[in-house]
Enzyme design. Sequence first.
Site, PDB file in Angstrom:
ATOM      1  N   HIS A 248      -3.383  14.025   1.274  1.00  0.00           N
ATOM      2  CA  HIS A 248      -3.545  13.100   2.403  1.00  0.00           C
ATOM      3  C   HIS A 248      -2.286  13.102   3.280  1.00  0.00           C
ATOM      4  O   HIS A 248      -2.375  13.240   4.502  1.00  0.00           O
ATOM      5  CB  HIS A 248      -3.824  11.682   1.886  1.00  0.00           C
TER       6      HIS A 248
ATOM      7  N   LYS B 229      -3.555  -1.930  10.616  1.00  0.00           N
ATOM      8  CA  LYS B 229      -4.136  -2.024   9.283  1.00  0.00           C
ATOM      9  C   LYS B 229      -4.225  -3.466   8.761  1.00  0.00           C
ATOM     10  O   LYS B 229      -4.746  -3.682   7.673  1.00  0.00           O
ATOM     11  CB  LYS B 229      -3.308  -1.198   8.291  1.00  0.00           C
TER      12      LYS B 229
ATOM     13  N   GLN C 219      -2.576   2.263  15.357  1.00  0.00           N
ATOM     14  CA  GLN C 219      -1.558   2.725  14.403  1.00  0.00           C
ATOM     15  C   GLN C 219      -0.626   3.782  15.003  1.00  0.00           C
ATOM     16  O   GLN C 219       0.600   3.684  14.874  1.00  0.00           O
ATOM     17  CB  GLN C 219      -2.267   3.299  13.170  1.00  0.00           C
TER      18      GLN C 219
ATOM     19  N   GLU D 229      -9.288   3.971  -1.567  1.00  0.00           N
ATOM     20  CA  GLU D 229      -8.113   3.811  -2.422  1.00  0.00           C
ATOM     21  C   GLU D 229      -8.491   3.128  -3.737  1.00  0.00           C
ATOM     22  O   GLU D 229      -9.526   2.469  -3.853  1.00  0.00           O
ATOM     23  CB  GLU D 229      -7.048   2.967  -1.703  1.00  0.00           C
TER      24      GLU D 229
ATOM     25  N   ASP E 233      -8.825   0.403   2.858  1.00  0.00           N
ATOM     26  CA  ASP E 233      -7.769   0.019   3.800  1.00  0.00           C
ATOM     27  C   ASP E 233      -8.214   0.430   5.213  1.00  0.00           C
ATOM     28  O   ASP E 233      -7.837   1.472   5.733  1.00  0.00           O
ATOM     29  CB  ASP E 233      -6.467   0.743   3.405  1.00  0.00           C
TER      30      ASP E 233
ATOM     31  N   GLU F  71      -8.880  12.513   8.420  1.00  0.00           N
ATOM     32  CA  GLU F  71      -8.811  13.860   7.843  1.00  0.00           C
ATOM     33  C   GLU F  71     -10.164  14.574   7.869  1.00  0.00           C
ATOM     34  O   GLU F  71     -10.239  15.767   8.170  1.00  0.00           O
ATOM     35  CB  GLU F  71      -8.380  13.778   6.377  1.00  0.00           C
TER      36      GLU F  71
ATOM     37  N   THR G  32      -8.658  -5.721   4.754  1.00  0.00           N
ATOM     38  CA  THR G  32      -8.577  -4.784   3.633  1.00  0.00           C
ATOM     39  C   THR G  32      -9.605  -5.278   2.626  1.00  0.00           C
ATOM     40  O   THR G  32      -9.535  -6.429   2.197  1.00  0.00           O
ATOM     41  CB  THR G  32      -7.162  -4.807   3.004  1.00  0.00           C
TER      42      THR G  32
ATOM     43  N   ARG H 281      -6.849   3.885  14.050  1.00  0.00           N
ATOM     44  CA  ARG H 281      -5.901   4.996  14.204  1.00  0.00           C
ATOM     45  C   ARG H 281      -5.199   5.014  15.560  1.00  0.00           C
ATOM     46  O   ARG H 281      -4.056   5.481  15.651  1.00  0.00           O
ATOM     47  CB  ARG H 281      -6.626   6.323  13.992  1.00  0.00           C
TER      48      ARG H 281
ATOM     49  N   ASP I 161       0.854  -1.189   0.000  1.00  0.00           N
ATOM     50  CA  ASP I 161       0.000   0.000   0.000  1.00  0.00           C
ATOM     51  C   ASP I 161       0.886   1.234   0.000  1.00  0.00           C
ATOM     52  O   ASP I 161       1.834   1.319   0.784  1.00  0.00           O
ATOM     53  CB  ASP I 161      -0.894  -0.026   1.248  1.00  0.00           C
TER      54      ASP I 161
ATOM     55  N   GLU J 156     -10.054   3.968   4.523  1.00  0.00           N
ATOM     56  CA  GLU J 156      -9.227   4.715   3.583  1.00  0.00           C
ATOM     57  C   GLU J 156      -9.700   4.359   2.186  1.00  0.00           C
ATOM     58  O   GLU J 156      -9.683   3.184   1.803  1.00  0.00           O
ATOM     59  CB  GLU J 156      -7.736   4.384   3.752  1.00  0.00           C
TER      60      GLU J 156
HETATM   61  O1  LIG Z   1       1.665   9.194   7.982  1.00  0.00           O
HETATM   62  C1  LIG Z   1       1.552   8.122   8.608  1.00  0.00           C
HETATM   63  O2  LIG Z   1       2.159   7.921   9.642  1.00  0.00           O
HETATM   64  C2  LIG Z   1       0.661   7.040   8.120  1.00  0.00           C
HETATM   65  C3  LIG Z   1      -0.236   7.169   7.154  1.00  0.00           C
HETATM   66  C4  LIG Z   1      -1.096   6.018   6.811  1.00  0.00           C
HETATM   67  O3  LIG Z   1      -2.211   5.862   7.313  1.00  0.00           O
HETATM   68  C5  LIG Z   1      -0.505   4.961   5.968  1.00  0.00           C
HETATM   69  C6  LIG Z   1      -1.317   4.518   4.792  1.00  0.00           C
HETATM   70  O4  LIG Z   1      -2.077   3.550   4.835  1.00  0.00           O
HETATM   71  C7  LIG Z   1      -1.021   5.228   3.525  1.00  0.00           C
HETATM   72  C8  LIG Z   1      -2.179   5.735   2.709  1.00  0.00           C
HETATM   73  O5  LIG Z   1      -3.205   5.076   2.617  1.00  0.00           O
HETATM   74  O6  LIG Z   1      -2.033   6.805   2.070  1.00  0.00           O
HETATM   75 CA   LIG Z   2      -3.776   3.027   3.161  1.00  0.00          CA
HETATM   76 MG   LIG Z   3      -5.707  -2.635   5.489  1.00  0.00          MG
END
Ligand SMILES: O=C(O)/C=C/C(=O)CC(=O)CC(=O)O
Ligand SMILES: [Ca+2]
Ligand SMILES: [Mg+2]
Length: 408
Positions: free
Chosen positions: A129, A249, A236, A197, A229, A357, A253, A233, A122, A195
């Site tokens: 973003h 994550k 993460q 995508e 995805d 966001e 998915t 949070r 990914d 997310e």
């Molecule tokens: O900036 C970070 O620490 C992480 C960002 C994300 O969530 C990673 C990701 O899955 C990338 C994305 O989907 O753009």
């Molecule tokens: Ca992602």
């Molecule tokens: Mg995922």
Amino acid sequence: MPQQDPFDLAGAGGQAGGERVPHHLPYGVFTTPDEPGRRRIGVRHGDRVLDVHTAATALGSPHADILAHPTLNPLMAAGRPVWQAVRSSVTTWVGYPAIEPFLHPLDRVTLHLPFEVADYADFYSSEHHATNVGRIFRPQGAALPPNWKHLPIGYHGRAGTVVVSGTPVIRPAGQRRAADSPGPVFGPTQRLDIEAEVAFVVGTPSRPGERVPLADFPEHVFGVCLLNDWSARDIQSWEYLPLGPFLGKSFATSVSPWITPLDALDAARVAPPVRDPEPLPYLDDRAEPEPGGFDIRLAVTVNGHTVAEPPFSTMYWTAAQQLAHLTVNGATLRTGDLFASGTVSGPEPHQRGCLLELTWDGREPLDLPGGKRTYLEDGDEVTISGWAPGPEGTRIILGEVTGRVVAA
Ligand SMILES: O=C(O)/C=C/C(=O)CC(=O)CC(=O)O
Ligand SMILES: [Ca+2]
Ligand SMILES: [Mg+2]
């Protein structure tokens, strides 16, 4: 009467000899209620699904064998000349009255994960973003890391938990640590996110040490799907330094059940944003004959209410650049490799492809008819849909990806 393909909305063009020429013809894998154990390759045509192996056999096609499988992988492995030959045959077949017996109503079939996922990577290729996430997660530092404009940043995900649209998503549990707390606690995530995508499915493999240059992208990529995805949070943000996303994550998915052939998106190609600074030569696409961007318009709904409309055309790094980068160290591609764009977010607030966001990490809740929403609650259903321009003013409606959150 030929069926109207809802993937190609009625519009100007797309007509020949008074009959529509089907264009999208995405691939999936389905079963019927009579034979729930027999997975078959299907091509969607209108509100019906063509059993392509049975049709190919009945019509004496040389490609019948490659279609006689419960996944798309053998077809994907056969390479672009075969993809083009099969696509061209199917385009003709759907106009034959003889295929009537091999068409199944869409609402009578069950759709499955259409291919066996090999590796899953990914990326993080939306500048909007990445800038927003940087500001939220790392308010003290620069929004974009120093490497961001030199390479498409990515991480390797968990191929075994890629699931087809409609699969329930169980709220994951894990460690999280509040900013003002001395240590972590364990429990179900309190910040479950999505997310939005766009993902690319690799057909043709590569050999060790071989790099896939930008121009070879269409030789390797079989098709395109939408992807969610799912992201916890709180898990993460506690776990991700220094090696990146891991359990936050890896629990699920989701992908759409229909794979749009790459060739079906020819009319959707657009120039990507200008890159400044110029990337290294293996990523420099200015001299490429085909523009690397795709004009795919996404929409995200939560419980049926639209919360975002992210434009894929705004992505800084293209899928061809991501594939060139993924292989520049000589790593091989396998049939079934899946790589996703990263969250698609445009410059406007309503174009942001995740709740992190959209709600600025919960500080600015969304006002939905069912009440205020920061992160997802049990029972919430999220759907990502998308469309792209097709030939002669038509639209390609990509297969949507949906999932409902169930309690931990
Ligand atoms: O900036 C970070 O620490 C992480 C960002 C994300 O969530 C990673 C990701 O899955 C990338 C994305 O989907 O753009
Ligand atoms: Ca992602
Ligand atoms: Mg995922």
